[in-house]
Design an enzyme around this catalytic site. Structure first.
Site, PDB file in Angstrom:
ATOM      1  N   ASP A  19     -37.965 -16.454  18.289  1.00  0.00           N
ATOM      2  CA  ASP A  19     -38.669 -15.478  19.115  1.00  0.00           C
ATOM      3  C   ASP A  19     -40.078 -15.925  19.504  1.00  0.00           C
ATOM      4  OD1 ASP A  19     -36.481 -13.635  18.671  1.00  0.00           O
ATOM      5  OD2 ASP A  19     -37.295 -13.354  16.670  1.00  0.00           O
ATOM      6  N   GLY A  66     -40.020 -14.671  13.962  1.00  0.00           N
ATOM      7  CA  GLY A  66     -40.826 -15.870  14.157  1.00  0.00           C
ATOM      8  C   GLY A  66     -40.040 -17.150  14.331  1.00  0.00           C
ATOM      9  N   ALA A  67     -38.706 -17.091  14.303  1.00  0.00           N
ATOM     10  CA  ALA A  67     -37.920 -18.318  14.420  1.00  0.00           C
ATOM     11  C   ALA A  67     -37.563 -18.603  15.878  1.00  0.00           C
ATOM     12  CB  ALA A  67     -36.658 -18.203  13.571  1.00  0.00           C
ATOM     13  N   ASP A  84     -27.040 -12.068  19.025  1.00  0.00           N
ATOM     14  CA  ASP A  84     -25.744 -11.710  18.452  1.00  0.00           C
ATOM     15  C   ASP A  84     -24.803 -11.161  19.525  1.00  0.00           C
ATOM     16  OD1 ASP A  84     -23.808 -11.385  16.541  1.00  0.00           O
ATOM     17  OD2 ASP A  84     -25.098 -10.300  15.149  1.00  0.00           O
ATOM     18  N   ASP A  95     -36.108  -7.855  17.777  1.00  0.00           N
ATOM     19  CA  ASP A  95     -35.004  -8.743  17.430  1.00  0.00           C
ATOM     20  C   ASP A  95     -34.102  -7.972  16.463  1.00  0.00           C
ATOM     21  OD1 ASP A  95     -33.469 -11.071  17.146  1.00  0.00           O
ATOM     22  OD2 ASP A  95     -34.610 -11.673  15.382  1.00  0.00           O
ATOM     23  N   LYS A  96     -32.866  -8.421  16.274  1.00  0.00           N
ATOM     24  CA  LYS A  96     -31.967  -7.682  15.389  1.00  0.00           C
ATOM     25  C   LYS A  96     -31.962  -8.256  13.974  1.00  0.00           C
ATOM     26  CE  LYS A  96     -27.441  -8.135  15.371  1.00  0.00           C
ATOM     27  NZ  LYS A  96     -27.121  -8.299  13.922  1.00  0.00           N
ATOM     28  N   THR A  97     -31.391  -9.448  13.827  1.00  0.00           N
ATOM     29  CA  THR A  97     -31.216 -10.018  12.493  1.00  0.00           C
ATOM     30  C   THR A  97     -32.561 -10.384  11.880  1.00  0.00           C
ATOM     31  OG1 THR A  97     -29.086 -10.918  13.202  1.00  0.00           O
ATOM     32  CG2 THR A  97     -30.027 -11.785  11.168  1.00  0.00           C
ATOM     33  N   ARG A 150     -20.942  -8.746  12.115  1.00  0.00           N
ATOM     34  CA  ARG A 150     -21.159 -10.010  12.801  1.00  0.00           C
ATOM     35  C   ARG A 150     -19.922 -10.870  12.591  1.00  0.00           C
ATOM     36  NH1 ARG A 150     -26.449 -13.997  12.391  1.00  0.00           N
ATOM     37  NH2 ARG A 150     -25.734 -15.536  13.919  1.00  0.00           N
TER      38      ARG A 150
END
Length: 1153
Positions: A839, A836-837, A721, A475-477, A655
């Protein structure tokens, strides 16, 4: 009536995906609520005659048939008769992992509204209920009996259930509890001892007692009992821990609105009696949710860390009335999940905060997670399958040994009992009972080391799999970049033109819609006096220098029509004169937030309805993905250079958030604001400009990406994003090299099938329009829209595209899961690292899912890291490779240990001898156990190399050196024995019936074999490139040197009492010099074996030519892995033709300016 709607079943709802299958004996079932678990069921009827015969056989054969059919349940069908499912009273379930289970079919009499009393055929499997559907002629999940309800239907029905309706539903759905049964010690003991491992050990111990191996059998019995007790305590502890984990949502008092004849009044009931359809009253001070429920009135601030690992509280709001069918996953912003903590409940006036129960018990989201822990997907790893094949090979060798043993003893006219015992003893020698336990040593040590690093694992078997990792997804952020965002600049738009970018928000007029949007368009709230919410919203709001007030105390925040107020901080501005009111009256400048439309990852935007104090009109402010917001704005308000400005910022990795607003009509009042559908007012907006946020890379990201690429591990980014921002971050962290081309795939909608176009991004050194698909210097990038188009219209080229696509942007959570599954279908071993949100699905789907959660260990991922950067993946790969190599080493060592002892026994049996009890004890408990355990203590290498360890135990490159080692061991023992027989003083053992222990044959083979065990332990403890060097394994070296010294002492000149204890030949000092010389020169055989073993391991096993020889023998012409085959076939230049004559896909090309 909702009750009627739930249980009416509308003629069993013919629109379901299930099809009638008549009186079939089998059926394919899929449970979408349980990770799409699929299985086949076959119907049977119990047969009394077969059952009676089965019980009789169990009595006469001491339960052997029961044990065999317990281990191999598929064969239990011989006890039953196959039957059509409609008549079946027992069902055989075969899941998609090859597991079998028998389940009884029960008949429950249930009172259904409008149907009367009906007898329902039901079976329960993994805490899910399946019901026989009469009209479809098949079993369906319980959820199929609930017609899909629209949001409008859910909101319109504002009455609770009658008491008799609740009683009927309770009988159908069962109690609202997630009960994890804590098994009794007796049941755990029975389950444990019926494991084939312990059955084999029990067989071995009984056999040894019959053979008078009392000491050895007693020691093994003690160790077995200790192992069983330890396993019982561990299983009990885990069962209690899981039981306590889910107990928080069980058996609490809740308030519901029960529909009465006179009025609706709250009624207190036990939460276990909740059923779907109940109206739940949420306490104003918060609570732990006992079920899944959709919010109807009021707002709730919820901490969902127990499910997602995300610590930031989220705001839940009622949904808009619409014709959309309610879905518990799609409408997350309106759903309160079981087990989550409602921090605050907010309401208007004296109204209740109401939520409608939609799922209870194990059907809830928390219940599904608990089921995924209790019934995890088995890890399909080649090593475990190969180890079983190897064990069967050992049994095959043992069968030959048994035949030879029987032949020898029959030739000797030995007692039949003695011959049978000796023959059966061969099995316990060739197949060591300790083999399964020894194989887990490496994993246990690796798990312990990972725990010290702050990496926690709930699926230890996946540690070995991480050693074969080939593709790493990130994941990125919050994963590659810092979680927090900093405001970089704002780009306001006036009269369809962008103003100059500014970094100082205070330079803008506080009355401007842009500042109003920044101050109001968020979901921030105060908890214990502190602002809480999304980091982006926090940073944006704090830069405005405004303050947020929620009138009243935190339990009565919705006592006013405008519950949340924002206004400039007095330090920066005291008050302002509103230009739009007319007149000269000065009033405080405050904006009330009337309603929030929460951010949705599907819609990629959020909106708020506000009113400036004293203004007659309400306003709507919207912020979100620029591509989405642009489509919602009036064309005349969008600057012509919108795309150019957006590309400029995103190409630098920023962003970008677009902001827009609209003034609502005077007649639009508070009541309409609470009921209006967001799509109705999120249109015809006025574009306000861009908010540019800076999201910097974590310092560990780039070095880790470089390390992975150097180790030949492919890296991929999956983010929600903007695609240009993602491409920039990919370049910045090194996923895409500076000189590499990025080819962006885009969708061009038109008549018929959408067209895929290509655009070259960056590094456009040449002026022509031809893309060179160089093998190493180009990457594809695509977004969620392209992904959906490819899956729908171009599925054939999707696998090949996945080989070269590095950036996946604007991906929704379900698309991330789809991508992980697609990569796995190409035979990649895939890891996913996320926060963990959003994903959770991808983390669960990946072979190695790592959650960077700072909350308690997330049950969504097999691994949870307290290291908040991707360096945890390096640690996991290193430990995985170490654990895998150690598992291979211990397995080969245990196999060779058994074969060495087998060779010793066969030679001794032939010569009327046998190993003594103390000798067996010394070999099996002192030598083998200490060495097998200490081999696993070797830690991982500190360097990640490009070559991955082998994953197949029976691969030619593994088997050939192993066969050489077996031959070397056998040859060494035979030559040592032959060397004994050519001694002129040697006299063969003449005993014909009873074996003797104290003889030269025994002494020679016992001494030489003891050296062999140590030699092989050292050979299989080589360090580089996957483990530490051998010298760092202190305990293995200590044990090895101690055993070598002691064995040398035994072989050359032991004390008499020591020699007598071990039953070996004792030579006094005045003994013949020939025998003394023989014992001294005998030490040359272990030394020669050491040299041969070293040559095999370092000269053959690690040679490049061995792999070539194996490929030549196997005639291997193409790779086994699907992704490698595709890489050989994929010629992108042939099917991306840049003209309109492409046969199946039309590709156009645009050069980036």
């Amino acid at each position: 009536m909702l009750m009627t709607q739930i249980l009416n079943m509308s003629s069993y709802n013919r629109n379901s995906e299930y099809e009638p299958i008549g009186e079939s004996t089998y059926q394919y079932l899929r449970n979408p609520a349980q990770d799409n678990a699929s299985f086949i069921i076959v119907g049977f009827k119990k047969d009394q005659q077969c059952a009676l015969l089965y019980y009789v056989l169990n009595v006469f054969l001491v339960g052997i048939p029961y044990a065999m059919l317990t281990w191999f349940p598929a064969y239990k069908k011989i006890v039953y008769k196959k039957s059509p499912l409609i008549y079946a009273d027992i069902i055989l379930i075969n899941d998609n992992f090859g597991n079998y289970k028998w389940v009884d079919v029960i008949v429950e009499s249930t009172d259904l509204p409008d149907k009367g009393v009906a007898d329902l055929k039901i079976f329960n499997y993994q805490f899910s209920k399946y019901i026989w559907h009469l009209e479809k002629g098949c079993f369906v999940i319980l959820e199929e009996f609930m017609p899909k309800m629209t949001l409008e239907e859910i909101l319109e029905y504002s009455h609770g259930l009658l008491e008799n309706e609740q009683a009927k539903l309770l009988k159908l759905y069962g109690f609202n509890t997630i009960e994890v049964q804590v098994k009794s010690y007796y049941r755990l003991f029975i389950e444990e001892v019926f494991h084939p491992f312990y059955i084999f050990q029990a067989f071995s111990v009984i056999l040894w007692f019959f053979d008078d191996y009392m000491i050895y059998a007693g020691c093994v019995l003690v160790l077995t009992i200790f192992s069983i007790v330890t396993a019982l305590l561990q299983n009990r502890k885990q069962s209690l821990a899981l039981h306590n984990l889910v107990q928080t949502s069980n058996s609490s008092q809740v308030e519901i609105l029960r529909r009465q004849l006179i009025s609706n009044t709250p009624t207190s009931i036990d939460s276990k009696n909740l059923v779907p359809g109940e109206l739940l009253v949420i306490p104003r001070s918060g609570c732990i949710m006992p079920c899944d429920a959709v919010l109807l009135t009021g707002n709730c601030i919820v901490n969902e860390s127990v499910l997602t690992g995300e610590c930031v509280p989220v705001l839940k709001t009622p949904p808009n009335a619409s014709s959309d069918v309610y879905n518990i996953n799609t409408h997350k912003a309106h759903t309160l999940y079981s087990g989550t903590c409602v921090v605050q409940g907010r309401f208007y006036g004296e109204e209740h905060i109401l939520a409608r129960v939609v799922k209870t018990g194990f059907d809830t989201t928390k219940g599904s997670l608990v089921k995924s822990i209790m019934f995890p997907s088995p890890v399909d790893f080649k090593f475990y399958k190969d180890s079983l094949k190897f064990v069967f090979c050992l049994f095959f060798i043992a069968s030959f040994g048994m035949v030879y043993c029987l032949y020898v003893y029959i030739q000797r006219n030995a007692d039949l009992r003695e011959a049978i015992i000796r023959a059966l003893d061969i099995i316990t020698i060739v197949v060591p009972p300790a083999l399964p336990a020894a194989m887990t040593v490496g994993i246990v040590y690796s798990q312990h080391r990972l725990k010290k690093l702050g990496i926690f694992c709930i699926s230890p078997s996946r540690i070995n799999i991480s050693g074969k990792l080939k593709l790493a997804c990130f994941d990125k952020t919050g994963t590659l970049t810092h979680d927090g965002l900093e405001l970089y600049s704002i780009l306001a738009c006036y009269n369809k033109r962008f103003d100059d970018a500014t970094t100082d928000v205070l330079m803008l007029d506080n009355n401007s819609p842009f500042i109003q949007a920044m101050a109001t368009c968020h979901s921030l709230t105060r908890i214990d006096g502190r602002l809480n919410g999304d980091p982006l919203d926090l940073n944006m709001f704090e830069n405005t220098k405004w303050e947020l007030e929620e009138p009243g105390n935190e339990e009565t925040n919705y006592d006013m029509l405008a519950p949340t107020i924002v206004k400039p901080i007095q330090k920066y501005i005291s008050h302002s004169k509103l230009n739009n009111l007319g007149g000269d009256m000065e009033i405080p400048y405050e904006i009330g937030i009337i309603r929030q439309f929460q951010f949705s990852s599907t819609l990629q935007r959020m909106s708020v309805i506000c009113r400036v104090l004293g203004s007659p009109n309400m306003l709507i402010f919207t912020k979100g993905a620029p591509e989405k917001v642009k489509t919602m704005c009036k064309e005349e308000t969008v600057p012509p250079d919108f795309n150019c400005q957006l590309a400029q910022f995103t190409a630098q990795g920023f962003r970008v958030i677009a902001v827009a607003y609209k003034q609502l009509p005077n007649k639009f009042k508070w009541k309409q604001a609470q009921k209006v559908n967001r799509e109705t007012i999120e249109c015809d907006l006025n574009f306000l400009g861009f908010i540019v946020m800076q999201n910097t890379l974590k310092p560990e990201t780039t070095p880790v990406i470089q390390t992975l690429q150097a180790a030949n591990v492919r890296t991929v980014m999956i983010t929600g994003d903007n695609v240009m921002t993602a491409i920039c971050v990919a370049r910045e962290c090194g996923m895409v090299k500076i000189n590499d081309n990025v080819i962006l795939l885009q969708v061009q909608q038109g008549e018929g099938i959408p067209i895929i176009s290509l655009e070259r991004i960056g590094n456009t050194n040449s002026s022509n329009h031809v893309i060179s698909f160089d093998e190493d210097h180009y990457h594809f990038a695509l977004d969620g829209e392209v992904w959906s188009t490819l899956r729908t219209h171009y599925p054939d080229i999707l696998p090949k595209l996945l080989l070269r696509t590095t950036v996946f942007a604007r991906f929704q959570p379900d698309q991330k899961t789809q991508l992980i599954s697609a990569l796995q279908s190409l035979d990649y071993i895939v890891s996913m690292v996320g926060d963990g949100a959003n994903d959770c699905g991808a983390l669960k789907a990946a072979h190695i899912g790592i959650s960077l959660s700072q909350a308690e260990a997330s049950v969504a991922a097999p691994f949870t890291s307290s290291i908040d950067n991707i360096s945890c993946l390096i640690h996991l790969i290193l430990e995985g490779r170490c654990a895998l190599v150690t598992s291979f080493a211990v397995f080969k060592y245990m196999a060779l240990y058994s074969l060495i002892q087998f060779f010793t026994i066969i030679i001794l049996y032939k010569n009327n001898s046998i190993l003594g009890d103390q000798q067996f004890l010394f070999i099996d408990l002192i030598i083998t156990t200490s060495l097998a355990v200490t081999i696993g203590r070797q830690g991982p290498s500190n360097r990640l190399v490009a070559k991955r360890p082998m994953g197949s135990l029976i691969a030619g490159s593994n088997l050939i050196p192993l066969v050489f080692q077996i031959v070397a061991c056998a040859l060494t023992q035979y030559l040592a024995f032959y060397y004994l027989t050519v001694q002129e003083w040697y006299k063969p053992n003449q005993q014909e019936k009873d074996e003797i222990v104290l003889c030269w044959e025994n002494t020679v083979l016992f001494t030489v074999s003891c050296y062999q065990y140590v030699v092989l332990a050292l050979m299989y403890s080589k360090g580089k490139p996957y483990r530490e060097v051998l010298i760092n394994n202190f305990w293995l070296l200590f044990c090895s040197l101690t055993l070598i010294s002691f064995t040398t002492y035994l072989g050359i000149y032991p004390a008499k009492f020591v020699a007598n204890f071990f039953e070996i030949i004792y030579l006094p000092l005045n003994q013949s010099s020939l025998q003394r010389t023989f014992k001294d020169t005998l030490m040359l055989f272990p030394l020669a074996h050491l040299c041969i073993a070293m040559f095999i391991e370092f000269g053959i096993a690690e040679s490049k030519w061995l792999k070539k020889v194996v490929h030549c023998i196997q005639r291997k012409t193409q790779p086994k892995n699907h992704y490698k085959k595709l890489a050989q076939e994929a010629d992108f230049s042939s099917w991306f033709r840049f003209e309109n004559e492409t046969s199946y896909i039309n590709i156009t090309m645009n050069d980036e300016r």
